[in-house]
Write an enzyme that holds these catalytic residues in place. Sequence first.
Site, mmCIF file in Angstrom:
data_model
loop_
_atom_site.group_PDB
_atom_site.id
_atom_site.type_symbol
_atom_site.label_atom_id
_atom_site.label_comp_id
_atom_site.label_asym_id
_atom_site.label_seq_id
_atom_site.Cartn_x
_atom_site.Cartn_y
_atom_site.Cartn_z
ATOM 1 N N CYS A 17 0.838 -1.188 0.000
ATOM 2 C CA CYS A 17 0.000 0.000 0.000
ATOM 3 C C CYS A 17 0.875 1.241 0.000
ATOM 4 C CB CYS A 17 -0.865 0.027 1.260
ATOM 5 S SG CYS A 17 0.159 0.061 2.733
ATOM 6 N N ASP A 75 31.709 -38.746 -7.141
ATOM 7 C CA ASP A 75 30.708 -39.232 -6.221
ATOM 8 C C ASP A 75 29.716 -39.997 -7.096
ATOM 9 O OD1 ASP A 75 29.303 -39.418 -3.781
ATOM 10 O OD2 ASP A 75 27.885 -37.943 -4.570
ATOM 11 N N ASP A 94 28.089 -33.048 -5.545
ATOM 12 C CA ASP A 94 26.977 -32.107 -5.678
ATOM 13 C C ASP A 94 27.236 -30.787 -4.949
ATOM 14 O OD1 ASP A 94 26.640 -32.685 -3.042
ATOM 15 O OD2 ASP A 94 24.810 -33.838 -3.290
ATOM 16 N N ASP A 132 29.070 -33.056 -0.222
ATOM 17 C CA ASP A 132 30.478 -33.380 -0.422
ATOM 18 C C ASP A 132 31.401 -32.233 -0.079
ATOM 19 O OD1 ASP A 132 29.591 -35.770 -1.598
ATOM 20 O OD2 ASP A 132 29.212 -34.680 -3.446
#
Lengths: 118, 745
Positions: free
Chosen positions: B17, B430, B628, B632
Amino acid sequence: MSVMINLLGLLLIGFIVWWFWLARSGEAKTVTNTVDVIVADGVYSPAAIEVKQGETVKLNFIRRDASPCAEKVIFADLGVSAELPINQTRQVEITPQQRGEFEFTCQMGMYRGKLIVK
Amino acid sequence: MSTQQNTIHLSIGGMSCAGCVAAVEQALQQAPGVEHASVNFAEHTADVQGDVQADTLVKAVEAAGYEAAELQGTEEEAEEKEAAELAHYRELLKKTVVAAVVGTPLLLMSVSDNMPELSGAGRWFWLVTGLITLAVMRYTGGGFFTGAWKSFRNHNANMDTLIALGTGAAWLFSMLITLVPALVPEQARHVYFDAALIIIALINFGSALEMRARGKTSEAIKRLIGLQPKTARVVRNGQEQDVPIEQVGLDETLRVRPGEKIAVDGEIIEGHSSIDEAMLTGEPLPVEKQVGDEVAAGTMNKSGTFLYRATRIGKDTALARIIQMVRQAQNAKPAIGRLADRIAGVFVPTVLIIAVITFVIWFNFGPDPKISYMLVATMTVLIIACPCALGLATPISIMVGVGKAAEYGVLIRNGEALQRAGQLTAVVLDKTGTVTEGRPAVTELITTDGDEAQLLQLAASLEAGSEHPLAEAIVSAARERNLHLASAQNFNAITGHGVEGDVAGSRVLLGNKKLLHDHGIEISAHEARARELADRGGTPMFVAADGRYLGIVAVADKIKEDSRAAIDRLHQNGLKVVMITGDNRVTAEAVASQVGIDEVMAEVLPQDKADKVAELQRRGEVVAMVGDGINDAPALARADVGFAIGSGTDVAIESADITLMRGSLHGVADAISISNATVRNIKQNLLGAFVYNSLGIPIAAGILFPFTGLLLNPMIAGAAMAMSSVTVVSNANRLRWFKPERAAA
């Protein structure tokens, strides 16, 4: 005459060594908060900036040199770098944690300045 | 000391507003350093003046309960930069022409031996010529003199010093013998005004060429900046309107039609579409997105129309952060460049000393007319020395290399990573999410009593609260079958083994063989089936309730389609490929054999991954870890080079040295290839610059003169010097055409 020229050469070499290497600790500008650093004609002015350890300083780099050499400022040891747009202010904030002298240069190392942390 | 007046433009979110305007304005006004703040409600923006950082303002607004982000027109900035560079380029060319126009006739007179004598009317000619030369030098080379003087006062010397001394000496000597010819023997009365002008013309021309070539080195950044659309279609009060991108506020709703670019980062709130993210991530296939999915600025909407809510704007979008990261990395300096820096630091004074020595040696041992030889040799030494080539060698290659990498969706964080990526001997991958898709699914249910629903229901109820990817696979399998999930109490995750908890009054165990063994539960009935599943790369998870063995939930994680090809490429680069995983050995071996892994480290607990990396390092390997970036992190940090993979457009991964925006392992091979090529390029540049200077300077000093009578003309030195930095930049530009090799599919 011949002795004089040889002596002159020797003196000149001595002067170069002294002026560029030994007497390099020219007057530093002590800075507490903010300082404008002009980037023009191949030099940072001021080129030596003294700050206190742990205190944040704001360096306002103002680049007047249009050659691409001047377009970056790199504090290699502090891992800080910034691009400097022409005729504009680019603020670089640094809070040095270690005492010592830290060089800041352009990308090619032609513009040279140093941050002295006390 | 002056304070700097800045105007900062902010986008403000959460203002519902007109009353909010006052609150935001007040918050901004009270921030330290602010002199004036005004908020525009219609545009959801604020302009703030004062000596203040944008971050401070953002925090102030956020503390007041609103959202804020700095608006910055990167494109505008780039355009301004380009215009300024173009102006400078033209200026350099103009100076080249002016210096050449005056210098060339003088040069022609000199080479054709038609120079007026330094007596009678001839002296007047040279006096006027000398003054014209001075005026031209002031216009075309004044910068060298100012620069030389200013650096001298700072106890510094640079390229300007060399050029100013070289050309200044030529002019001064010429003017001196014009005024007082008797100072030097008759045969030494030769003026060098032509040399001074031609050298300045050549150096200006060299700088112009260098500038042209440099423009191309930042092509990658320009391409990224160009991805940002200039306008966006926002929905305000039910009306769609096109507004400049700077006026899009946080939380605003935007519409995108097919074939349009997405303007800011956001979340889809209505509709779905396939989106081409190749420009950002290098991922060639369009990605399907639906309600709740994130979209990124700069990516292309292919098929559908959808509405999305702006979540990140201005400097905060993934695109803006990628640009920022690439820029930062382009300024990085790997160790290899530090040596050149140190040399550059002492280079010019050293050349000055060599010049003095040259002067003295020619004086003592040179033939007559001594003064001519002394002057020419000293001038040539000063002019031929090129600190620029040395200083440019590293940064210019890094600029192009880092930019090239970004084109392939590889974000290199620092120069060290770039250099080390070329020295790697082993890559640790990984398994989950790196070699495989990382989205496991339930493939089989094997029961002791035939009640598959009960087996899945118990397993899913137990795992409902867990965020482990295997757990999610089980829960979604149960949901697909519309099974009712009970809530689990006393849930306990036993890292590396499995989970346990109470479901509907029973103590349920779910995990690997070890977990059930540890609880003394017999699983021999299914051991052969479990091995068979694992041989195919699946993960058999054993379920027991109240000490009674119930069966196996088999979950498998598909291997990424291109993992095999990417690993082949790593092998071709002579790298040993190691896979690390918390999974059991059989599962791990099964995956490893399908993709051609050299060594498997199975059943490794997450916290031990970093130790395994360290173990490889102790064996003398230079190790890359690919993961990732979240689970890791310690291993990524431990590795010589940490790669975070497949993070999509989320680039804020601090633990990684290199972020791969696309899920494919090809990114690792690409990163290594590009790093190798860049480091090779740097070495070529450094070698070139070293060889140039260490051959050029002695030749200029006249080292060949006693043997061959060769003494370089200072103008030839000027041309050589001008071309040396152009050569370095052009060599770096070759990297733009670099293409990482692809293994035959």
